[in-house]
Enzyme design. Sequence first.
Site, mmCIF file in Angstrom:
data_model
loop_
_atom_site.group_PDB
_atom_site.id
_atom_site.type_symbol
_atom_site.label_atom_id
_atom_site.label_comp_id
_atom_site.label_asym_id
_atom_site.label_seq_id
_atom_site.Cartn_x
_atom_site.Cartn_y
_atom_site.Cartn_z
ATOM 1 N N ASP A 1 -88.080 -64.523 48.343
ATOM 2 C CA ASP A 1 -86.909 -65.234 48.913
ATOM 3 C C ASP A 1 -87.328 -66.145 50.068
ATOM 4 O OD1 ASP A 1 -85.364 -63.399 47.311
ATOM 5 O OD2 ASP A 1 -83.950 -63.409 49.005
ATOM 6 N N THR B 1 -74.629 -67.147 46.010
ATOM 7 C CA THR B 1 -75.623 -65.908 46.325
ATOM 8 C C THR B 1 -76.170 -65.529 45.044
ATOM 9 O OG1 THR B 1 -75.810 -63.850 47.837
ATOM 10 C CG2 THR B 1 -73.702 -64.056 46.314
ATOM 11 N N VAL C 1 -81.108 -67.946 50.638
ATOM 12 C CA VAL C 1 -81.443 -67.766 49.628
ATOM 13 C C VAL C 1 -80.765 -66.425 49.332
ATOM 14 C CG1 VAL C 1 -83.421 -67.086 48.136
ATOM 15 C CG2 VAL C 1 -83.632 -68.892 49.682
ATOM 16 N N CYS C 2 -80.256 -66.072 48.187
ATOM 17 C CA CYS C 2 -80.055 -64.742 47.824
ATOM 18 C C CYS C 2 -78.708 -64.259 48.891
ATOM 19 C CB CYS C 2 -81.084 -63.949 47.523
ATOM 20 S SG CYS C 2 -81.005 -62.442 46.570
ATOM 21 N N THR C 3 -78.905 -63.109 49.219
ATOM 22 C CA THR C 3 -78.043 -62.450 50.033
ATOM 23 C C THR C 3 -78.152 -62.858 51.558
ATOM 24 O OG1 THR C 3 -79.483 -60.401 50.247
ATOM 25 C CG2 THR C 3 -77.535 -60.362 48.632
#
Lengths: 211, 211
Positions: B15, B122, B102-104
């Site tokens: 990430d 997400t 990025v992501c969570t």
Amino acid sequence: MRFGFLIYPGVEELDLVGPWEMATMWRAYAGGPECLAVSETGGPTVCAKGLKIAADTDFERCPPLDYLLVPGGFAAFDEMANARLVGFVAAQARSCRHILSVCTGAFILQAAGLLHGRRATTHWKALERLAALPGVTVAEERHVRDGTVWTSAGVSAGMDLTLAFIAAEAGAEAASTVQYNAEYFPDGRVYGTAHRADAASAYFRSLAPST
Amino acid sequence: MRFGFLIYPGVEELDLVGPWEMATMWRAYAGGPECLAVSETGGPTVCAKGLKIAADTDFERCPPLDYLLVPGGFAAFDEMANARLVGFVAAQARSCRHILSVCTGAFILQAAGLLHGRRATTHWKALERLAALPGVTVAEERHVRDGTVWTSAGVSAGMDLTLAFIAAEAGAEAASTVQYNAEYFPDGRVYGTAHRADAASAYFRSLAPST
């Protein structure tokens, strides 16, 4: 089972961390090997683009590895003349099941005698330089397997390499689980025209820019 | 110009490092901003999969940023309740030109009030949880831009996000130069069938496994 990731000063960040993420996802979700980062003296290292990453162990304390990945970076051209580092790679290779390199990590494999009589690849900037070394047949592909030696093209290609390696070692469903958890479904977008240069590797030189 | 990358305990390695590599390639080859890693207290941090990465600066000493990227990891669900970290993100956001997650990392943006009235995305595992929060419209896409706020799907999606961001900020040829130097031309291989689960994000759920 243990999967070692070599670190040295000036190592390119994504060369190391792309495969590390795939391998540690293999560990977390699909029964893969323990992963550890190893450097000559242990401790923190400054990478090519300035990120500071610390190794888990050093050459003396590193246990025997089942797999070893050697990332690249411009600094690999210095490290291929570092007898301790090349000796570590050569010694581990004698008992490793597989050896992998990303980008110019291939030059360290070559210095350790691991590419003799094999097909291999590297970053597009270094294809000619690798081809000039004795014993290696250079392929302009994203990643190449020749027996137990796996090499990839530059920087980001280590992720594709590692997924292909996991599929070969543990099966397509293990690779699928890793790909799903890492959400590695790239959008495939190709920006502009820089990649159409003569120096580019054959596998991407003809890609059309996305509209 | 300065591009900050947030680090916290348990941050997911790729990430952070996927976007870091793209942004530092932008810096090295196409006039991009200075990049720095910032954490609450500075110094070394243990990431989600055990890699140890050290920040360049801490919240107190961090200069004003032009861009800030917030990576994810399961630990983001803890950090979204860390008032100092959320406060740092909210304060920097007031003067940043763009904020990315990025992501969570999207949950930290939401806690900082940055997703109110916006479309965002997400990791596929967290889509429902993000949709349950007030003010945000969740899109099942690889990356989403809504004005000055950019969010991506899980882990590896930060690379596609960052290239799209560079193209928007600096033009397609700058993104092309970064893509070429990072050799980011993924092979597009899809392994097995894990990604066809109901929980998968719409943008990849229907991909056919490669033969």
